[in-house]
Design a protein around this motif. Sequence first.
Motif, mmCIF file in Angstrom:
data_model
loop_
_atom_site.group_PDB
_atom_site.id
_atom_site.type_symbol
_atom_site.label_atom_id
_atom_site.label_comp_id
_atom_site.label_asym_id
_atom_site.label_seq_id
_atom_site.Cartn_x
_atom_site.Cartn_y
_atom_site.Cartn_z
ATOM 1 N N HIS A 115 0.823 -1.208 0.000
ATOM 2 C CA HIS A 115 0.000 0.000 0.000
ATOM 3 C C HIS A 115 0.863 1.265 0.000
ATOM 4 C CE1 HIS A 115 -3.738 2.122 0.333
ATOM 5 N NE2 HIS A 115 -3.402 2.702 1.476
ATOM 6 N N LEU A 135 2.458 1.780 -3.343
ATOM 7 C CA LEU A 135 1.559 2.388 -4.324
ATOM 8 C C LEU A 135 1.444 3.892 -4.097
ATOM 9 C CD1 LEU A 135 -1.342 -0.230 -4.567
ATOM 10 C CD2 LEU A 135 0.342 0.344 -6.321
ATOM 11 N N SER A 136 1.504 4.322 -2.838
ATOM 12 C CA SER A 136 1.470 5.752 -2.543
ATOM 13 C C SER A 136 2.678 6.449 -3.142
ATOM 14 C CB SER A 136 1.427 5.977 -1.025
ATOM 15 O OG SER A 136 0.229 5.484 -0.468
ATOM 16 N N PHE A 145 4.492 5.346 -5.701
ATOM 17 C CA PHE A 145 4.304 5.269 -7.147
ATOM 18 C C PHE A 145 3.373 6.389 -7.621
ATOM 19 C CE2 PHE A 145 1.835 3.789 -10.809
ATOM 20 C CZ PHE A 145 2.838 3.402 -11.688
ATOM 21 N N TYR A 189 8.144 2.232 -11.260
ATOM 22 C CA TYR A 189 8.272 0.868 -10.758
ATOM 23 C C TYR A 189 9.451 0.736 -9.800
ATOM 24 C CZ TYR A 189 4.962 -0.382 -14.447
ATOM 25 O OH TYR A 189 3.843 -0.467 -15.239
ATOM 26 N N PHE A 191 8.268 2.147 -6.577
ATOM 27 C CA PHE A 191 7.329 1.229 -5.912
ATOM 28 C C PHE A 191 8.068 0.086 -5.223
ATOM 29 C CE2 PHE A 191 5.038 -2.839 -6.249
ATOM 30 C CZ PHE A 191 3.976 -2.571 -5.384
ATOM 31 N N ILE A 244 -2.651 8.172 -3.400
ATOM 32 C CA ILE A 244 -3.247 7.349 -4.459
ATOM 33 C C ILE A 244 -4.511 8.012 -4.986
ATOM 34 C CG2 ILE A 244 -4.231 5.089 -5.010
ATOM 35 C CD1 ILE A 244 -2.509 3.925 -2.741
#
Length: 278
Positions: free
Chosen positions: A17, A20-21, A23, A43, A46, A267
């Motif tokens: 999680h 993803l933040s 990213f 990537y 991430f 996100i």
Amino acid sequence: MKVLKSILQFYINSSIHVGLSCFALVQITQKVFQISQQNEVGYFAFWGTVVGYNFVKYEELARAKKIKMRKQLRWITLFTFGAFIMVGYYFFKLERITQIVAVVFLGLTLLYTLPFFPNKKNARNWAGVKIYIVAFCWVGATVFLPLLNADMAFNANIGILSLQRFVLIFVLILIFEIIDLRFDNPNLRTVPQQIGMKKTKILGFSLLFLFCGLEIFNINSNFNIQFMKLKLDLDIAIAIVITLFLAFANEKRCKYYTAFWVESVPIVWWLFIYITIQ
């Protein structure tokens, strides 16, 4: 329900999680500066976040032998090893200057975690330092790396965005520190420990006001007025969301308040920008 709970716990505990933040913030930077999608940087950020956060969370406990290799932790270890391989793969796809700067931030992460000096604690335990190191590393990963990889020259707009990003991450960490107030060692001297919860919230509100104010000066000649106005509206909206999270933060909130909901803010911000700004 039990299976879904286990999946959610693994998703959060394995740092997917928060990855993803990170990213999402890279994607926002690329969108703001109209950089063509460089998936390698996103990537790398991430997978690097996954490895870095898992290392920080579990390395000290494992070294002190305070945890047993429970089933989920074994899966997290395996997942982190795979993430480390992916970090290496995308690292070699970056430009040379980006690689050098990435190594610098890796060094900061190690300094934050490992006690390099005899009889000294790691940087995470240096009184009052933690929040600045974490915020600076996030600025490096989500602003400096994508712009360096795109060979963009430093200018006032990049300086303003970097300051905005630092302020944003700083406030988000303040929410974590409020939630963790009853668990943190008093010697850490976190912001709430030093000035109290009420003043910490006032500080956070003030910084969010600064975050929005800086956007007024963040003028890029490549953008039209409509783009800048829309971006300002989105920045204000996300600042309001963070203000609400900060206002309702207290020591009795469950771990998902920060570990899932607060960390979802970047996100959601990215998704709104992606949908509304073409």
